[in-house]
Design a protein around this motif. Structure first.
Motif, PDB file in Angstrom:
ATOM      1  N   ILE A  27       0.853  -1.180   0.000  1.00 16.45           N
ATOM      2  CA  ILE A  27       0.000   0.000   0.000  1.00 16.45           C
ATOM      3  C   ILE A  27       0.895   1.238   0.000  1.00 16.45           C
ATOM      4  O   ILE A  27       1.907   1.280   0.700  1.00 16.45           O
ATOM      5  CB  ILE A  27      -0.937   0.007   1.224  1.00 16.45           C
ATOM      6  N   GLU A  63      -9.644   3.345 -10.412  1.00 17.17           N
ATOM      7  CA  GLU A  63      -9.372   1.903 -10.384  1.00 17.17           C
ATOM      8  C   GLU A  63      -8.675   1.500 -11.677  1.00 17.17           C
ATOM      9  O   GLU A  63      -9.130   1.832 -12.759  1.00 17.17           O
ATOM     10  CB  GLU A  63     -10.660   1.110 -10.227  1.00 17.17           C
ATOM     11  N   MET A  74      -6.929   2.852  -6.411  1.00 15.05           N
ATOM     12  CA  MET A  74      -6.675   4.085  -5.684  1.00 15.05           C
ATOM     13  C   MET A  74      -7.981   4.626  -5.134  1.00 15.05           C
ATOM     14  O   MET A  74      -9.006   4.561  -5.782  1.00 15.05           O
ATOM     15  CB  MET A  74      -6.035   5.126  -6.609  1.00 15.05           C
ATOM     16  N   ARG A  75      -7.879   5.160  -3.942  1.00 15.61           N
ATOM     17  CA  ARG A  75      -9.006   5.872  -3.334  1.00 15.61           C
ATOM     18  C   ARG A  75      -8.489   7.229  -2.901  1.00 15.61           C
ATOM     19  O   ARG A  75      -7.409   7.322  -2.324  1.00 15.61           O
ATOM     20  CB  ARG A  75      -9.533   5.132  -2.109  1.00 15.61           C
ATOM     21  N   LEU A  86      -4.656   6.893  -1.750  1.00 14.79           N
ATOM     22  CA  LEU A  86      -4.315   5.634  -1.116  1.00 14.79           C
ATOM     23  C   LEU A  86      -4.314   4.576  -2.207  1.00 14.79           C
ATOM     24  O   LEU A  86      -5.346   4.331  -2.831  1.00 14.79           O
ATOM     25  CB  LEU A  86      -5.355   5.312  -0.038  1.00 14.79           C
ATOM     26  N   CYS A  87      -3.160   3.985  -2.464  1.00 15.56           N
ATOM     27  CA  CYS A  87      -2.991   3.054  -3.580  1.00 15.56           C
ATOM     28  C   CYS A  87      -2.717   1.659  -3.037  1.00 15.56           C
ATOM     29  O   CYS A  87      -1.719   1.441  -2.351  1.00 15.56           O
ATOM     30  CB  CYS A  87      -1.809   3.485  -4.455  1.00 15.56           C
ATOM     31  N   ALA A  88      -3.587   0.716  -3.349  1.00 10.45           N
ATOM     32  CA  ALA A  88      -3.426  -0.674  -2.921  1.00 10.45           C
ATOM     33  C   ALA A  88      -2.992  -1.497  -4.122  1.00 10.45           C
ATOM     34  O   ALA A  88      -3.683  -1.530  -5.141  1.00 10.45           O
ATOM     35  CB  ALA A  88      -4.737  -1.213  -2.352  1.00 10.45           C
ATOM     36  N   ALA A 100      -7.883  -1.251   0.059  1.00 14.58           N
ATOM     37  CA  ALA A 100      -7.941   0.208   0.014  1.00 14.58           C
ATOM     38  C   ALA A 100      -9.026   0.735   0.936  1.00 14.58           C
ATOM     39  O   ALA A 100      -8.834   1.725   1.644  1.00 14.58           O
ATOM     40  CB  ALA A 100      -8.170   0.680  -1.420  1.00 14.58           C
ATOM     41  N   ALA A 104      -8.280   3.122   4.216  1.00 13.99           N
ATOM     42  CA  ALA A 104      -8.758   4.505   4.161  1.00 13.99           C
ATOM     43  C   ALA A 104      -9.242   5.012   5.517  1.00 13.99           C
ATOM     44  O   ALA A 104      -8.895   6.112   5.922  1.00 13.99           O
ATOM     45  CB  ALA A 104      -9.866   4.636   3.106  1.00 13.99           C
TER      46      ALA A 104
END
Length: 113
Positions: A27, A63, A74-75, A86-88, A100, A104
């Motif tokens: 992440i 996404e 990403m969120r 926030l990148c998972a 994600a 978050a």
């Protein structure tokens, strides 16, 4: 289970736990300038993901199927009124979306403390 009073280390522990539970590669938390804020992946990969995050979010949404053939979800999260990404980094056997979502909520809690 691991805790730290240092926000960066607390986020690394959090990301490690979520990645382990969800089967993720890692992440990355990035700012809107494309800089790494926190991560649990090697520096070079984290910097690459962080640099691309704002560009991809502006062009196509949040996404992707990117990053060496693995899904990248990403969120956008807001912390103290500022946007972050926030990148998972997913794997073939676990959805990055759930990782994600889980991260978050906790990121905001850790950075607000």
């Amino acid at each position: 289970r691991r805790r730290s009073s240092f926000a960066g280390l607390a986020l690394q522990y959090l990301f490690n736990a979520i990645a382990r539970r969800q089967g993720l590669q890692g992440i990355v938390l990035a700012d809107t300038s494309g800089l790494v804020v926190a991560t649990n992946v090697p520096k070079a990969e984290a910097e690459e993901v962080a640099a691309m995050a704002p560009l991809m979010a502006r062009s196509a949404g949040l996404e992707y199927d990117w990053y060496w053939g693995s899904p990248l979800v990403m969120r956008q999260v807001e912390i103290d009124g500022y946007p972050f990404y926030l990148c998972a980094l997913g794997s073939t056997n676990s959805p990055a979306i759930q990782g994600a979502k889980e991260a978050a909520g906790a990121v905001d809690r850790i950075l607000a403390a």
